[in-house]
Enzyme design. Structure first.
Site, PDB file in Angstrom:
ATOM      1  N   ARG A 289       0.861  -1.191   0.000  1.00 13.96           N
ATOM      2  CA  ARG A 289       0.000   0.000   0.000  1.00 13.96           C
ATOM      3  C   ARG A 289       0.896   1.240   0.000  1.00 13.96           C
ATOM      4  NH1 ARG A 289       2.393   1.979   3.628  1.00 13.96           N
ATOM      5  NH2 ARG A 289       0.811   3.583   3.702  1.00 13.96           N
TER       6      ARG A 289
ATOM      7  N   ALA B 273       0.923   5.200  -2.190  1.00 16.23           N
ATOM      8  CA  ALA B 273       0.758   5.555  -3.605  1.00 16.23           C
ATOM      9  C   ALA B 273       1.899   5.097  -4.533  1.00 16.23           C
ATOM     10  CB  ALA B 273       0.510   7.055  -3.700  1.00 16.23           C
TER      11      ALA B 273
ATOM     12  N   ARG C 164      -7.489  -0.060  -6.652  1.00 15.88           N
ATOM     13  CA  ARG C 164      -7.692   1.042  -5.700  1.00 15.88           C
ATOM     14  C   ARG C 164      -7.885   2.338  -6.507  1.00 15.88           C
ATOM     15  NH1 ARG C 164      -4.183   1.274  -0.493  1.00 15.88           N
ATOM     16  NH2 ARG C 164      -6.101   2.297   0.193  1.00 15.88           N
TER      17      ARG C 164
ATOM     18  N   GLN D  62      -1.914   2.722   9.984  1.00 16.97           N
ATOM     19  CA  GLN D  62      -0.619   2.731   9.270  1.00 16.97           C
ATOM     20  C   GLN D  62       0.458   3.442  10.097  1.00 16.97           C
ATOM     21  OE1 GLN D  62      -3.546   3.449   7.847  1.00 16.97           O
ATOM     22  NE2 GLN D  62      -3.604   2.941   5.678  1.00 16.97           N
TER      23      GLN D  62
ATOM     24  N   ASP E 284      -1.693  11.107  -2.063  1.00 17.41           N
ATOM     25  CA  ASP E 284      -2.152  10.076  -3.011  1.00 17.41           C
ATOM     26  C   ASP E 284      -2.532  10.681  -4.360  1.00 17.41           C
ATOM     27  OD1 ASP E 284      -2.678   8.864  -0.189  1.00 17.41           O
ATOM     28  OD2 ASP E 284      -2.551   7.211  -1.631  1.00 17.41           O
TER      29      ASP E 284
ATOM     30  N   LYS F  75      -4.341  10.196   3.198  1.00 16.12           N
ATOM     31  CA  LYS F  75      -5.036   9.333   4.166  1.00 16.12           C
ATOM     32  C   LYS F  75      -6.029  10.101   5.030  1.00 16.12           C
ATOM     33  CE  LYS F  75      -4.885   5.830   4.412  1.00 16.12           C
ATOM     34  NZ  LYS F  75      -5.942   5.007   3.744  1.00 16.12           N
TER      35      LYS F  75
HETATM   36  O1  MRU Z   1      -4.447   3.355   2.187  1.00 18.40           O
HETATM   37  P1  MRU Z   1      -2.973   3.493   2.059  1.00 18.40           P
HETATM   38  O2  MRU Z   1      -2.210   2.921   3.203  1.00 18.40           O
HETATM   39  O3  MRU Z   1      -2.465   3.020   0.712  1.00 18.40           O
HETATM   40  O4  MRU Z   1      -2.737   5.062   2.094  1.00 18.40           O
HETATM   41  C1  MRU Z   1      -1.452   5.584   2.030  1.00 18.40           C
HETATM   42  C2  MRU Z   1      -1.392   7.032   2.242  1.00 18.40           C
HETATM   43  O5  MRU Z   1      -2.373   7.738   2.327  1.00 18.40           O
HETATM   44  C3  MRU Z   1      -0.035   7.637   2.212  1.00 18.40           C
HETATM   45  O6  MRU Z   1       0.086   8.669   3.128  1.00 18.40           O
HETATM   46  C4  MRU Z   1       0.174   8.143   0.791  1.00 18.40           C
HETATM   47  O7  MRU Z   1       0.017   7.112  -0.127  1.00 18.40           O
HETATM   48  C5  MRU Z   1       1.449   8.765   0.598  1.00 18.40           C
HETATM   49  S1  MRU Z   1       2.634   7.527   0.342  1.00 18.40           S
HETATM   50  C6  MRU Z   1       4.127   8.061  -0.018  1.00 18.40           C
END
Ligand code: MRU
Length: 348
Positions: free
Chosen positions: A48, A50, A93, A198, A239, A250
């Site tokens: 997971r 981005a 996603r 996370q 993202d 997030k």
């Molecule tokens: O749902 P996730 O865990 O994939 O969400 C990740 C996030 O929101 C991160 O903060 C975002 O992808 C930035 S990653 C460098």
């Protein structure tokens, strides 16, 4: 061609992913030998973040092409069937644009190559380039971002925008890493990041492994910690960033940005330019993923909410560009007005 980082390994035959659902207590790996298992791993959050899902999807694309080429399809048939492979990987996603960015880049390489001979090698090379460039890009983000942090700063971060969310090094956490490499002493406050945690599970683990001074707080403590004067800067990942600078990240990021604004604390977003989506004018048009209700009703695998309660579980929110002090990219630090300056940076 091979590649191995903390988040993923490309063996030439398969993609091996650290299972982020099992961290921090177990370091277990999932091997994906075909594109469907890569798609499943993205959907189920084995991998997971981005940039990480973008790179994983690129390797999934290679596995899809390999499968078709084994069927002795000719070049035109492969190109045709790869539309379906792309769709399966893209449907995993919806919010992080890096997924679509990586798949579009793979598709461009497929078309530009123009022939059957050497196609698999060309696609593998492109996926490896996406992954290796991500690491270089994160290091550049780190170098630019570190200039914004002073020795002794306490920084708050939300979710995980570290090595685990990228191919390696991280975006927001890459900035912290670069500052630490420059000898700056930092204190890092980590939001636990309900409901998927996370922050508690991944960011705290990753930063502690690197020897950072880490303090974990629950999301609803962020305002109080700021009011007590404990935070000098906030850094988060992204993202998707719209043309006007609105930032999808997030769930909970928006709340932190509002609080930072209220307390006069700079709010920085660290993201590669592959996270910019200039085709989208404002954050209102960014698709927001909604996830399973159990993520909200349950805690640590146990139900904590009454049966039958209604639940809303958006996995991301959008922070208005007015709340963003600067966006740190591999091409430099971008300040408002974002509409003008994001366009300029993309035009080189
Ligand atoms: O749902 P996730 O865990 O994939 O969400 C990740 C996030 O929101 C991160 O903060 C975002 O992808 C930035 S990653 C460098």
């Amino acid at each position: 061609m091979k590649l191995k980082t903390m988040t993923m390994e490309w063996t030439g035959d398969s993609l091996i992913l650290i299972d982020q659902r099992r961290l921090p207590f177990e370091e277990v790996y999932v091997t994906c030998a075909d594109y469907r298992s890569v798609a499943l791993a993205i959907k189920e959050m084995v991998v997971r973040g981005a940039p990480a899902i973008g790179a994983a999807a690129a390797f999934g694309y290679v596995l899809g092409a390999r499968e078709l080429m084994k069927k002795n399809y000719n070049y035109e048939q492969v190109v045709n069937h790869m539309k379906n492979v792309k769709e399966v990987l893209a449907k995993t996603r919806p919010t992080a644009v890096n997924l679509f960015w990586a798949l579009n880049r793979m598709e461009r390489r497929l078309i530009e190559h123009g022939r059957y001979e050497g196609l698999l090698r060309a696609l593998e090379e492109e996926a490896i380039n996406i992954a290796r460039e991500d690491i270089e890009v994160n290091k550049a983000i780190g170098r630019y971002g570190a200039e914004l942090l002073k020795d002794g700063f306490a920084v708050l971060t939300h979710c995980n925008a570290g090595a685990l969310a990228t191919v390696d090094y991280g975006t927001a956490l890459g900035v912290l890493r670069a500052a630490k490499e420059q000898g700056k002493r930092l204190k890092v406050y980590v939001d636990e990041t309900r409901p998927y945690l996370q922050g508690a599970r991944l960011t705290a683990w990753e930063l502690m492994k690197d020897g950072f001074d880490v303090t974990l707080i629950t999301d609803n403590m962020a305002g109080w910690v700021m009011k007590q004067g404990k935070i000098n800067a906030v850094i988060v990942g992204a993202d998707r960033i719209a043309a006007n600078g609105d930032v999808a990240n997030k769930i909970g990021t928006y709340m932190v940005a509002v609080l930072a604004n209220r307390h006069g604390i700079p709010f920085y977003v660290a993201a590669p330019t592959s996270t910019l989506d200039l085709s989208i004018k404002t954050g209102a048009d960014i698709p927001i993923e909604e996830r399973s209700h159990e993520e909200v009703t349950n805690c640590g695998g146990r139900r904590v909410a009454p049966n039958g309660v209604s639940v809303y579980n958006p996995a991301f929110d959008v922070t208005d560009h007015e709340l963003v002090t600067a966006i740190i990219t591999e091409k430099g630090v971008i300040y408002p007005p974002y509409e003008e300056n994001l366009k300029k940076i993309m035009e080189g």
